[in-house]
Design a protein around this motif. Structure first.
Motif, mmCIF file in Angstrom:
data_model
loop_
_atom_site.group_PDB
_atom_site.id
_atom_site.type_symbol
_atom_site.label_atom_id
_atom_site.label_comp_id
_atom_site.label_asym_id
_atom_site.label_seq_id
_atom_site.Cartn_x
_atom_site.Cartn_y
_atom_site.Cartn_z
ATOM 1 N N GLY A 128 32.407 45.511 32.154
ATOM 2 C CA GLY A 128 31.388 45.431 33.192
ATOM 3 C C GLY A 128 31.954 45.136 34.557
ATOM 4 N N ASP A 129 31.239 44.337 35.322
ATOM 5 C CA ASP A 129 31.591 44.018 36.700
ATOM 6 C C ASP A 129 32.978 43.409 36.761
ATOM 7 N N ASN A 130 33.787 43.887 37.692
ATOM 8 C CA ASN A 130 35.168 43.405 37.799
ATOM 9 C C ASN A 130 35.259 41.992 38.339
ATOM 10 N N TYR B 237 32.144 25.660 37.607
ATOM 11 C CA TYR B 237 32.686 24.844 38.706
ATOM 12 C C TYR B 237 33.012 25.663 39.955
ATOM 13 N N GLY B 238 32.341 26.787 40.156
ATOM 14 C CA GLY B 238 32.548 27.594 41.349
ATOM 15 C C GLY B 238 33.717 28.553 41.280
ATOM 16 N N PHE B 239 34.370 28.631 40.143
ATOM 17 C CA PHE B 239 35.495 29.556 39.988
ATOM 18 C C PHE B 239 35.001 30.970 39.696
ATOM 19 N N GLU B 240 35.812 31.944 40.094
ATOM 20 C CA GLU B 240 35.575 33.336 39.789
ATOM 21 C C GLU B 240 36.917 34.023 39.580
ATOM 22 N N ALA B 241 36.883 35.183 38.965
ATOM 23 C CA ALA B 241 38.122 35.919 38.728
ATOM 24 C C ALA B 241 37.851 37.401 38.902
ATOM 25 N N GLU B 242 38.887 38.090 39.387
ATOM 26 C CA GLU B 242 38.761 39.514 39.655
ATOM 27 C C GLU B 242 39.653 40.298 38.718
ATOM 28 N N PHE B 243 39.038 41.178 37.947
ATOM 29 C CA PHE B 243 39.761 42.045 37.034
ATOM 30 C C PHE B 243 40.184 43.308 37.771
ATOM 31 N N ASN B 244 41.474 43.636 37.682
ATOM 32 C CA ASN B 244 41.984 44.854 38.308
ATOM 33 C C ASN B 244 42.763 45.636 37.262
ATOM 34 N N LYS B 245 42.153 46.697 36.745
ATOM 35 C CA LYS B 245 42.761 47.429 35.637
ATOM 36 C C LYS B 245 44.046 48.141 36.059
#
Lengths: 114, 110
Positions: A53-55, A61-69
């Motif tokens: 789904g969404d990258n 705790y306000g964290f996020e991560a970005e998936f880059n295939k």
């Protein structure tokens, strides 16, 4: 074979500044990717995961991560660091075509200075 | 309360002894894992189990043994064949692929 790399042993950031903790992975199929945090003498706490789904994945705790295939990366980010974010962070990967075997990176120690 | 319980928190082993670390979960998870963490280092997979009565070796299984007779329980035995057993041992369980961890057990050889 699965593998995961965290290229930085330590990341230093000032409180209030954005933080990034890097992770790259290698799997034979499509990955499940995870981030965890560990405080001294404790188990690991789950922060977030990417399956599909969404990258951009939002977590605790306000964290996020970005998936880059294309870059096989899954960097952890937070817009504004807190002193209490200082801890050991682990990236992990599972190839969902191969069962439940989950492999962890070596960890990155985050220091947030007041 | 639901969760993953590891015991004991601290364990001391004499040279040549086998010791068993307990891991119990009441989350109805199918998969269970054991990891070893050395001070300042990452996690290395010892054994994992996807269903009852079945388990697979991880990357550092030598000197360790496990059993999975019940869904809730996945004990780890550190045998005398493990030459450097002093470490922090972490148990985890998961159902949809996300491992959730217990609080860990410290094993020290004396």
């Amino acid at each position: 074979a699965q593998s995961v790399a965290q290229p930085e042993d330590q990341v230093n950031v000032a409180e209030g500044n954005p933080l990034t903790v890097k992770c790259t992975y290698s799997v034979s199929g499509n990955p499940y990717l995870f981030w965890y945090v560990q405080y001294p003498n404790r188990g690991l706490q789950f922060l977030l995961k990417y399956i599909t789904g969404d990258n951009l994945v939002k977590g605790s705790y306000g964290f996020e991560a970005e998936f880059n295939k294309s870059q096989t990366s899954f960097h952890l980010k937070k817009p504004s660091a807190l002193v209490s974010d200082s801890a050991l962070y682990f990236c992990a990967v599972r190839d969902y075509t191969g069962g439940f075997k989950t492999i962890f990176g070596a960890g990155t120690r985050l220091f947030v200075k007041a | 309360d639901g969760g993953i319980t590891q015991s004991p928190k601290y364990l001391f082993r004499k040279e040549g002894q086998n010791v068993t670390l307990s891991c119990e979960q009441n989350l109805n998870h199918d998969a269970m894992y054991w990891y070893r963490q050395d001070p300042g280092q990452g996690l290395r997979l010892i054994y994992y189990s996807q269903i009852v009565n079945d388990f697979q070796k991880g990357d550092i299984a030598e000197g360790y043994s496990v059993s999975r007779e019940k869904k809730e329980s996945f004990p780890l035995t550190v045998t005398s064949a493990q030459k450097n057993p002093t470490a922090f041992y972490l148990c985890a369980s998961g159902s949809t692929g996300t491992p959730y961890f217990g609080e860990g057990s410290w094993l020290t050889v004396v």
